[in-house]
Design a protein around this motif. Structure first.
Motif, PDB file in Angstrom:
ATOM      1  N   VAL A  32      92.343  62.663  -7.814  1.00 26.08           N
ATOM      2  CA  VAL A  32      92.038  63.481  -8.981  1.00 26.08           C
ATOM      3  C   VAL A  32      93.159  64.498  -9.152  1.00 26.08           C
ATOM      4  N   PHE A  33      93.703  64.563 -10.364  1.00 26.48           N
ATOM      5  CA  PHE A  33      94.715  65.554 -10.715  1.00 26.48           C
ATOM      6  C   PHE A  33      94.029  66.573 -11.621  1.00 26.48           C
ATOM      7  N   ALA A  34      93.479  67.618 -11.021  1.00 27.72           N
ATOM      8  CA  ALA A  34      92.723  68.629 -11.761  1.00 27.72           C
ATOM      9  C   ALA A  34      93.674  69.575 -12.484  1.00 27.72           C
ATOM     10  N   SER A  35      93.402  69.761 -13.768  1.00 24.92           N
ATOM     11  CA  SER A  35      94.171  70.685 -14.597  1.00 24.92           C
ATOM     12  C   SER A  35      93.353  70.918 -15.861  1.00 24.92           C
ATOM     13  N   LYS A  58      93.801  59.133 -18.295  1.00 23.51           N
ATOM     14  CA  LYS A  58      93.156  60.314 -18.871  1.00 23.51           C
ATOM     15  C   LYS A  58      91.646  60.188 -18.750  1.00 23.51           C
ATOM     16  N   GLU A  59      90.989  61.333 -18.660  1.00 19.44           N
ATOM     17  CA  GLU A  59      89.542  61.376 -18.498  1.00 19.44           C
ATOM     18  C   GLU A  59      88.807  60.637 -19.616  1.00 19.44           C
ATOM     19  N   GLU A  60      89.286  60.758 -20.852  1.00 23.78           N
ATOM     20  CA  GLU A  60      88.595  60.139 -21.985  1.00 23.78           C
ATOM     21  C   GLU A  60      88.714  58.614 -22.006  1.00 23.78           C
ATOM     22  N   ASP A  61      89.542  58.048 -21.145  1.00 28.56           N
ATOM     23  CA  ASP A  61      89.706  56.593 -21.083  1.00 28.56           C
ATOM     24  C   ASP A  61      88.808  55.944 -20.032  1.00 28.56           C
TER      25      ASP A  61
END
Length: 69
Positions: A32-35, A58-61
């Protein structure tokens, strides 16, 4: 930062992510690359569990299939 997914969650692609990863392909979150706009390194696999690709996504994908314990 809050993230929608966590390491080892099983996810599914919500859109095509290239020739090897069509929409609906399952995978596991490796990192996880949190930003402000989280991204996830995911290993996508075929129905036999064979690796297709490791991609930063990306999270939305993604959508959650199963939460890791």
């Amino acid at each position: 930062m809050n993230t929608k997914f966590f390491e080892y969650d099983v996810v599914r692609s919500t859109r095509s992510l290239g020739e090897d990863v069509p929409s609906g392909t399952s995978g596991a979150v490796l990192m996880v690359f949190a930003s402000a706009h989280p991204q996830y390194e995911v290993e996508f696999v075929d129905s036999a569990g064979e690796s297709l690709a490791v991609l930063t996504v990306k999270e939305e994908d993604l959508e959650l299939v199963q939460r890791a314990n």
